[in-house]
Design a protein around this motif. Sequence first.
Motif, short mmCIF file in Angstrom:
data_model
loop_
_atom_site.label_atom_id
_atom_site.label_comp_id
_atom_site.label_asym_id
_atom_site.label_seq_id
_atom_site.Cartn_x
_atom_site.Cartn_y
_atom_site.Cartn_z
N MET A 1 -3.14 2.60 -11.97
CA MET A 1 -1.74 2.66 -11.61
C MET A 1 -1.38 1.43 -10.79
O MET A 1 -2.09 1.03 -9.88
CB MET A 1 -1.45 3.93 -10.79
N LYS A 2 -0.27 0.88 -11.11
CA LYS A 2 0.26 -0.25 -10.34
C LYS A 2 0.61 0.24 -8.94
O LYS A 2 1.16 1.32 -8.77
CB LYS A 2 1.51 -0.74 -11.07
N THR A 3 0.27 -0.54 -7.91
CA THR A 3 0.52 -0.08 -6.55
C THR A 3 1.45 -1.01 -5.77
O THR A 3 1.74 -0.74 -4.61
CB THR A 3 -0.80 0.05 -5.76
N ASN A 4 1.89 -2.09 -6.39
CA ASN A 4 2.79 -2.99 -5.68
C ASN A 4 3.70 -3.68 -6.70
O ASN A 4 3.29 -3.98 -7.80
CB ASN A 4 2.01 -4.04 -4.90
N ARG A 5 4.94 -3.91 -6.31
CA ARG A 5 5.90 -4.61 -7.14
C ARG A 5 6.22 -5.93 -6.49
O ARG A 5 6.21 -6.06 -5.28
CB ARG A 5 7.18 -3.79 -7.27
N GLN A 20 2.45 0.10 -1.90
CA GLN A 20 3.79 0.49 -1.47
C GLN A 20 3.84 2.01 -1.26
O GLN A 20 3.20 2.78 -2.00
CB GLN A 20 4.82 0.05 -2.50
N THR A 22 5.90 4.38 -1.94
CA THR A 22 6.30 5.21 -3.08
C THR A 22 5.14 5.43 -4.03
O THR A 22 4.90 6.56 -4.49
CB THR A 22 7.48 4.58 -3.82
N TYR A 23 4.38 4.39 -4.34
CA TYR A 23 3.24 4.53 -5.23
C TYR A 23 2.15 5.38 -4.60
O TYR A 23 1.50 6.19 -5.27
CB TYR A 23 2.68 3.15 -5.62
N TYR A 24 1.93 5.22 -3.30
CA TYR A 24 0.95 6.04 -2.59
C TYR A 24 1.35 7.52 -2.68
O TYR A 24 0.53 8.38 -2.99
CB TYR A 24 0.84 5.61 -1.13
N ALA A 27 0.93 8.84 -6.32
CA ALA A 27 -0.48 8.96 -6.69
C ALA A 27 -1.16 10.15 -6.00
O ALA A 27 -2.12 10.70 -6.53
CB ALA A 27 -1.23 7.67 -6.36
#
Length: 72
Positions: A1-5, A20, A22-24, A27
């Motif tokens: 999963m991508k964790t930063n934009r 980031q 939101t991703y944390y 997940a």
Amino acid sequence: MKTNRKFQVGGDHYTKLSIQPTYYALANGLGVCEANVIKYVSRWRSKNGLDDLRKARDYLDILIEWEMENGQ
């Protein structure tokens, strides 16, 4: 999963983080209160200072109240 934009609307306080909030939260299946606590605690130094810490505390208080009334 991508964790930063690389792009963020309204600043760069999240793009500086290795993961980031939101991703944390996504997940780890966190609810809205937990996610907001992570968000505000992660950004307080680079965005709104003590106001963000107060917002995090408010979400903790909401979660505690909810758990006291509805928890197991």
